[in-house]
Write a protein that holds these residues in place. Sequence first.
Motif, PDB file in Angstrom:
ATOM      1  N   SER A 121       2.079  16.159  10.467  1.00  0.00           N
ATOM      2  CA  SER A 121       1.762  14.887   9.827  1.00  0.00           C
ATOM      3  C   SER A 121       2.975  13.984   9.651  1.00  0.00           C
ATOM      4  N   THR A 122       4.187  14.538   9.704  1.00  0.00           N
ATOM      5  CA  THR A 122       5.356  13.682   9.492  1.00  0.00           C
ATOM      6  C   THR A 122       5.743  12.928  10.760  1.00  0.00           C
ATOM      7  N   SER A 123       5.112  13.195  11.854  1.00  0.00           N
ATOM      8  CA  SER A 123       5.175  12.420  13.099  1.00  0.00           C
ATOM      9  C   SER A 123       4.428  13.183  14.191  1.00  0.00           C
ATOM     10  N   PRO A 124       3.129  12.957  14.265  1.00  0.00           N
ATOM     11  CA  PRO A 124       2.293  13.746  15.181  1.00  0.00           C
ATOM     12  C   PRO A 124       2.789  13.757  16.626  1.00  0.00           C
ATOM     13  N   ALA A 125       3.336  12.638  17.093  1.00  0.00           N
ATOM     14  CA  ALA A 125       3.776  12.595  18.487  1.00  0.00           C
ATOM     15  C   ALA A 125       4.883  13.608  18.752  1.00  0.00           C
ATOM     16  N   ALA A 126       5.752  13.828  17.775  1.00  0.00           N
ATOM     17  CA  ALA A 126       6.859  14.766  17.966  1.00  0.00           C
ATOM     18  C   ALA A 126       6.319  16.174  18.210  1.00  0.00           C
ATOM     19  N   THR A 127       5.305  16.558  17.462  1.00  0.00           N
ATOM     20  CA  THR A 127       4.723  17.892  17.625  1.00  0.00           C
ATOM     21  C   THR A 127       3.895  17.985  18.906  1.00  0.00           C
ATOM     22  N   GLU A 128       3.021  17.016  19.115  1.00  0.00           N
ATOM     23  CA  GLU A 128       2.094  17.152  20.254  1.00  0.00           C
ATOM     24  C   GLU A 128       2.810  17.017  21.590  1.00  0.00           C
ATOM     25  N   MET A 129       3.827  16.176  21.653  1.00  0.00           N
ATOM     26  CA  MET A 129       4.577  16.108  22.902  1.00  0.00           C
ATOM     27  C   MET A 129       5.343  17.408  23.156  1.00  0.00           C
ATOM     28  N   GLU A 130       5.867  18.001  22.083  1.00  0.00           N
ATOM     29  CA  GLU A 130       6.618  19.242  22.251  1.00  0.00           C
ATOM     30  C   GLU A 130       5.715  20.356  22.775  1.00  0.00           C
ATOM     31  N   THR A 131       4.536  20.472  22.183  1.00  0.00           N
ATOM     32  CA  THR A 131       3.592  21.491  22.643  1.00  0.00           C
ATOM     33  C   THR A 131       3.265  21.274  24.120  1.00  0.00           C
ATOM     34  N   ARG A 132       3.001  20.020  24.473  1.00  0.00           N
ATOM     35  CA  ARG A 132       2.602  19.725  25.842  1.00  0.00           C
ATOM     36  C   ARG A 132       3.747  19.999  26.828  1.00  0.00           C
ATOM     37  N   VAL A 133       4.922  19.533  26.497  1.00  0.00           N
ATOM     38  CA  VAL A 133       6.048  19.683  27.423  1.00  0.00           C
ATOM     39  C   VAL A 133       6.413  21.158  27.592  1.00  0.00           C
ATOM     40  N   LEU A 134       6.279  21.934  26.520  1.00  0.00           N
ATOM     41  CA  LEU A 134       6.560  23.365  26.656  1.00  0.00           C
ATOM     42  C   LEU A 134       5.482  24.060  27.478  1.00  0.00           C
ATOM     43  N   ASP A 135       4.255  23.579  27.401  1.00  0.00           N
ATOM     44  CA  ASP A 135       3.216  24.099  28.307  1.00  0.00           C
ATOM     45  C   ASP A 135       3.557  23.742  29.759  1.00  0.00           C
TER      46      ASP A 135
ATOM     47  N   PRO B  39       2.117   0.542  10.972  1.00  0.00           N
ATOM     48  CA  PRO B  39       1.697   1.314   9.798  1.00  0.00           C
ATOM     49  C   PRO B  39       2.755   2.391   9.552  1.00  0.00           C
ATOM     50  N   VAL B  40       3.191   2.574   8.315  1.00  0.00           N
ATOM     51  CA  VAL B  40       4.296   3.510   8.077  1.00  0.00           C
ATOM     52  C   VAL B  40       3.892   4.928   8.446  1.00  0.00           C
ATOM     53  N   ARG B  41       2.714   5.323   7.990  1.00  0.00           N
ATOM     54  CA  ARG B  41       2.246   6.680   8.312  1.00  0.00           C
ATOM     55  C   ARG B  41       1.373   6.615   9.555  1.00  0.00           C
ATOM     56  N   ALA B  42       1.607   7.532  10.499  1.00  0.00           N
ATOM     57  CA  ALA B  42       0.823   7.542  11.737  1.00  0.00           C
ATOM     58  C   ALA B  42      -0.659   7.645  11.412  1.00  0.00           C
ATOM     59  N   ALA B  43      -1.466   6.915  12.181  1.00  0.00           N
ATOM     60  CA  ALA B  43      -2.907   6.895  11.906  1.00  0.00           C
ATOM     61  C   ALA B  43      -3.690   7.606  13.002  1.00  0.00           C
ATOM     62  N   VAL B  79       3.881   7.129  22.385  1.00  0.00           N
ATOM     63  CA  VAL B  79       4.807   7.598  21.347  1.00  0.00           C
ATOM     64  C   VAL B  79       4.656   6.788  20.054  1.00  0.00           C
ATOM     65  N   LEU B  80       4.786   5.476  20.145  1.00  0.00           N
ATOM     66  CA  LEU B  80       4.815   4.677  18.903  1.00  0.00           C
ATOM     67  C   LEU B  80       3.582   4.868  18.020  1.00  0.00           C
ATOM     68  N   PRO B  81       2.366   4.875  18.578  1.00  0.00           N
ATOM     69  CA  PRO B  81       1.209   5.057  17.680  1.00  0.00           C
ATOM     70  C   PRO B  81       1.196   6.427  17.006  1.00  0.00           C
ATOM     71  N   GLY B  82       1.935   7.384  17.569  1.00  0.00           N
ATOM     72  CA  GLY B  82       1.932   8.742  17.016  1.00  0.00           C
ATOM     73  C   GLY B  82       3.077   9.019  16.068  1.00  0.00           C
ATOM     74  N   LEU B  83       3.813   7.983  15.708  1.00  0.00           N
ATOM     75  CA  LEU B  83       4.954   8.191  14.816  1.00  0.00           C
ATOM     76  C   LEU B  83       4.620   7.828  13.380  1.00  0.00           C
ATOM     77  N   THR B  84       5.183   8.590  12.468  1.00  0.00           N
ATOM     78  CA  THR B  84       5.338   8.129  11.097  1.00  0.00           C
ATOM     79  C   THR B  84       6.738   7.539  11.042  1.00  0.00           C
ATOM     80  N   HIS B  85       6.857   6.316  10.611  1.00  0.00           N
ATOM     81  CA  HIS B  85       8.100   5.568  10.805  1.00  0.00           C
ATOM     82  C   HIS B  85       9.077   5.783   9.659  1.00  0.00           C
ATOM     83  N   TRP B  86       9.886   6.815   9.820  1.00  0.00           N
ATOM     84  CA  TRP B  86      10.873   7.170   8.796  1.00  0.00           C
ATOM     85  C   TRP B  86      11.922   6.072   8.623  1.00  0.00           C
TER      86      TRP B  86
END
Lengths: 504, 504
Positions: A121-135, B39-43, B79-86
């Motif tokens: 939840s703190t940045s979904p793209a970071a997790t989902e891209m990592e899972t995908r790239v490692l696959d 949006p600050v938190r990814a949606a 990438v951008l839509p999947g980020l929570t913007h720290w």
Amino acid sequence: MSDAREKAVPHLSPEEFRRLGHRMVDWIADYWARVESFPVRAAVAPGEVAAKLPAHAPEEGLEGAEGWEAIFRDLEDVVLPGLTHWQSPSFFAYFPSNTSGPAVLGELLSAGLGVQGMLWSTSPAATEMETRVLDWLAGLLGLPAAFQSGSGTGGGVIQGTASEAVLVALVAARERARRALGREAEWVAYTSTQTHSSVLKAAMLAGVANGAQDGVHLRQIDTDGGYALRPDLLEKAVREDLAAGRQPFFVCASLGTTSSGAMDPVRAVGEVWERTGVRASGGWLHVDAAWAGSALLCPEYAALREGLEVADSFAFNPHKWLLTNFDCDAFYTRDRKALIDALSVTPEYLRNAASASGAVIDYRDWQVPLGRRFRALKLWFVLRHYGARGLRTYVREHIRLAERFAAWVEEDARFELAVPRSLSLVCFRLEPRPGEAPGDTDTRNRLLLERLNASGQAFLSHTVLPGVDGAPARYVLRLAIGAVRTEERHVRAVWERLVALAGE
Amino acid sequence: MSDAREKAVPHLSPEEFRRLGHRMVDWIADYWARVESFPVRAAVAPGEVAAKLPAHAPEEGLEGAEGWEAIFRDLEDVVLPGLTHWQSPSFFAYFPSNTSGPAVLGELLSAGLGVQGMLWSTSPAATEMETRVLDWLAGLLGLPAAFQSGSGTGGGVIQGTASEAVLVALVAARERARRALGREAEWVAYTSTQTHSSVLKAAMLAGVANGAQDGVHLRQIDTDGGYALRPDLLEKAVREDLAAGRQPFFVCASLGTTSSGAMDPVRAVGEVWERTGVRASGGWLHVDAAWAGSALLCPEYAALREGLEVADSFAFNPHKWLLTNFDCDAFYTRDRKALIDALSVTPEYLRNAASASGAVIDYRDWQVPLGRRFRALKLWFVLRHYGARGLRTYVREHIRLAERFAAWVEEDARFELAVPRSLSLVCFRLEPRPGEAPGDTDTRNRLLLERLNASGQAFLSHTVLPGVDGAPARYVLRLAIGAVRTEERHVRAVWERLVALAGE
């Protein structure tokens, strides 16, 4: 200084950041272009770099981008002379530490985005891209399906280093065994005498081994003539420990030891685990392929994959031999629940709906630290930029160069291979003279290495290989090919230099 | 495709790297300029990002810089839509994770140089600059001289995170205590119930605590009305453990707990250590100031330094609140020998003349992994660019903004502070309505937070503070000010939004 100036935080303006950023990119491009011109190994004495740095932090800042002239000057005068140039094409020491244009762009972007990927939840793209790239990587290497996220029970994660990977595996193993047994036990871990120091360090961190004394509860099993772990001796040790009431729970097999590139027999190790009943009580088999793992990209090395189907985890370092800058270790397990059981601590301030739903991966539970940056970006860039074909070409070219070097060693009567070439690693030495005492051969080799390295023209490192069947230990030179810019002319140059020094 | 093309590794040409590098720098500058617009938190929903990524790695690469258009498109679309913007100025959750222009330039340079600093000899500048820059920081924070390298027995090192810092401290502590006692023991570690999850995780990794059950050999001591560790209860627990034949060896005090910013009484903890004789048997006191440590830059917070002279180690994260991108934890110890005793493993292939001379620091023996990049560069850039004055201004401005917010909370009858403001952290909530059940107050606060975060206009996180003196636990909102671009208008906007939502 005006009052307003005094009260404002002196951030770089966007324009200043652009200008300095472009300049730093150019500086790096120029560095790569001129890296051959520097002595490979730093030639400074202890304290020489520190003496050029002020004793205290500056009270006042740089007052904008112009002030950075001083920093760029210091890069030339203070930093460069104090570097050992790992990106030099004549760097052949240790194992390589890769970097590349695409990887640097990924690291840059990750730093600029500045997001945390500790939870999905703190940045979904970071997790989902990592899972995908490692696959993606698991597919390219032909790893068992159980190591991929689609299995539902396994998957990959980026650790900093192979050291952290083995620590995480060992700790997950202990927790899994504890749950399988339903009690504490006197835990015993195993690896070979040739294994990387990180395995002993992990055992010390975890409290399985005490201090730097091995043998407390980490057994280092002797190796065969090719420096691979002997499964018969492993089995003997396991049975002795079981008979004495101790509990074997973890074994680390190496694919490509640091000293000589030896390959432990993973399948045979798994069979020992099976036969002795250790697997049934939760025992874990980790495979450390930190350097050699990248060779699995090429179908002609598929034999290295043998036995991985019985491994519980597998790790290799794209930062070693896959064009990705440090740090980047790809760690796979078939049992992600075991990691989470061993590493998850959830205080209230980290609770969130996505984690509670069980539908997402929270990578903080797969690693030592809580925080993590957007780690997958640079690997994503490297895989996309080079493509599988480009990466295979890269690995094959290094192996081809090592083959050439090994052939020259074999053709020259003054030199010998210490062990057969392993992928892109060649261990060699000056051959003993008739009647020469072993210590004297070692001394000649040590001098040869020191002279070569002192010349600044190339940098190799050494190891000592234990004697086999009563023979004395041997001091040997290691030529590890894997720097990004190494071409045949660099390999030929270091060989010619070695020949010339041997003639002196 | 020609045969030559097929055989060549498709590296970026220097010109291509420059062009793409400039573009990535510009992309980051633009991102920082427009970060407020997201949006600050990814949606996104779980799986949404992954669904946009191909299932397999590409066989063919990008064929040069033009191919990167696809990557830049994906940055926008995937990438951008999947980020929570720290880096959003309206990010107030958890603790901040800083980045800044100078830090990004340092990370970029470190990636480009691609050197290893595991040993002094593998790149002397990496080690000597790190030692120097950590001494600079220690001076700025007013840390005891024993934590600086000039002491000859202590010094600083950059760890990845505060999690790794506490793990290293705990493992060094166990080894020191083992040597002091001359035997194994039933080890017991202590911290408060409010401590960061990383302390329990470190104890689990080290085998001091089992699984996620605390209380096995990590005692979490209750806190006082301000959520600070109670030294009287610590002393009681220590004496009970000693009486039962167990061996206390480690205590972690927090300066600035994650939940509420509480400050444990470091000096009083040290006095317990002294009075109970634990210090005499090697016991270790670690101070985790991950977030709050940066406030020590300002003389008006010198009181936070109280008792550090009896601490064995101290850590804080410039990546939290000192403009340096993740990862960067500054760890100091007065007893570097204890670290080395616990963590050093030296195989032949790492031996070298400089290490053998004892004249140099090898930072691999101060940390979990073997490898390490040139970590000091970004901190060097940040300290030089901002200067001590700039950094103090930065920290003070965040504290001033938190003071403003706390004042608004206090002035509004619908809200209350849950605890007094701690530096730049404000814990607050909707006040209970007369006769309202505690669970209902919690629910109203939970809804308020969820509505605010769902709006995308700001992102806050929550915690639950235990009840004091029999009162029920309270769900509270946390406003942590510390994003690099946060200005008063952002703090005012989130307050106005909260007021509006509270009125609904």
